[in-house]
Scaffold this active site. Structure first.
Site, PDB file in Angstrom:
ATOM      1  N   TYR A 133     -20.564 -12.939  37.111  1.00  0.00           N
ATOM      2  CA  TYR A 133     -21.890 -13.882  36.616  1.00  0.00           C
ATOM      3  C   TYR A 133     -21.404 -13.258  35.087  1.00  0.00           C
ATOM      4  CZ  TYR A 133     -25.687 -16.896  35.818  1.00  0.00           C
ATOM      5  OH  TYR A 133     -26.520 -17.897  35.581  1.00  0.00           O
ATOM      6  N   LYS A 161     -17.479 -16.089  36.096  1.00  0.00           N
ATOM      7  CA  LYS A 161     -18.611 -18.005  36.025  1.00  0.00           C
ATOM      8  C   LYS A 161     -18.907 -17.302  34.405  1.00  0.00           C
ATOM      9  CE  LYS A 161     -22.781 -19.835  36.367  1.00  0.00           C
ATOM     10  NZ  LYS A 161     -24.359 -20.361  37.147  1.00  0.00           N
TER      11      LYS A 161
END
Length: 292
Positions: A133, A161
């Site tokens: 992330y 992400k």
């Protein structure tokens, strides 16, 4: 696994402040019915930092059951900024979890060499594939395309992400030369269309609690090379995302979901405060005809 639209579920609360388990089940099924390819539990949108360990376990339990029934992947957010505690949390994930969304270490701000060492250590111990992330405006930690590309070469690191606050040079560089088996999922709702145009495999999009079918269509259009449809959808859905993020996430989203009867209350936990009526009303209006 890491293609298409994945919805990072909010955590709805009852009028007495408890986690609304039945509403999680209902909402999960709703977004999957509307075209989501998978779910994300315990992300930022799920207010993971405000949940107790027991509440987190309950959220995962519900999402595991729904995803198993629908045969779709479930990604679970893992919080923590040190390697040892994050490794422990990964090992405690229950059966049925498909991947773990692990934030780049925050607050400590290690060097990029430290970021590499952190994720390589986790990759050696994790029972499920990792999704990095990358969200520097929350972590305070920049990570270059070269570092992400290096980490993407590990067989247990499946993707990233990407939420850098826009389309930067690193995004262009990364998508221009991806390691085999490593996917980029857009994480900035406003910029998902251009990131898909550059080759992202999909998105983890909080805005897709609303107009889920349109966001799924957006991903499919770009992946099919339908530039005209992708561009038109992207412009219109960006307006919806802007309205839903007019106040801190997920306050406006929860307000609209509550107004539509999908969750029992619009409540969030401190230090967040519920969205203003005006922001909720405006977002609800924009959401009525998105991407037409």
């Amino acid at each position: 696994m890491l293609t298409g639209l994945h919805v990072p579920l909010v955590t709805p609360f009852t009028e007495t402040g408890e986690v609304a388990v039945e509403a999680i089940d209902k909402l999960a099924r709703h977004v999957l019915d509307q075209g989501a390819a998978g779910l994300v539990a315990l992300g930022t949108t799920g207010e993971v930092a405000a949940l107790t360990p027991a509440e987190r376990a309950r959220v995962i339990e519900v999402c595991v059951r729904v995803c198993a029934e629908r045969e779709v992947p479930l990604t679970v957010g893992i919080s923590g900024n040190d390697t040892r505690s994050t490794a422990v949390a990964l090992k405690e994930l229950p059966e049925g979890v498909s991947a773990a969304l692990v934030t780049v270490p925050y607050f400590l701000r290690p060097s990029e060499r430290g970021v590499v060492a952190h994720f390589e250590a986790l990759a050696e111990e994790t029972p499920v594939p990792l999704v990095i992330y990358h969200i520097p405006y929350r972590t305070g930690q920049a990570v270059s395309a070269a570092t992400l590309r290096h980490l993407g070469g590990h067989p247990m690191i499946a993707g990233v992400k990407y939420a850098a606050g826009g389309i930067d040079q690193d995004a262009v560089d990364l998508l221009g030369d991806l390691p085999e088996g490593f996917e980029v999922l857009g994480g900035d709702d406003l910029f998902i269309s251009p990131l898909l145009a550059l080759g992202a495999a999909g998105g983890i999009l909080a805005s897709a609690h609303l107009a889920t079918d349109r966001f799924a269509e957006l991903v499919a259009a770009w992946r099919a090379g339908d530039v005209v449809r992708g561009r038109a959808l992207g412009h219109r859905l960006a307006r919806l995302s802007a309205a839903l993020f007019a106040e801190p996430n997920p306050t406006v989203i929860k307000g609209v979901l509550h107004a539509r009867g999908l969750i029992p209350t619009p409540d969030v936990r401190l230090p967040l405060l519920p969205a203003s009526p005006g922001a909720v009303s405006q977002a609800d209006v924009v959401a009525v005809h998105p991407g037409q």
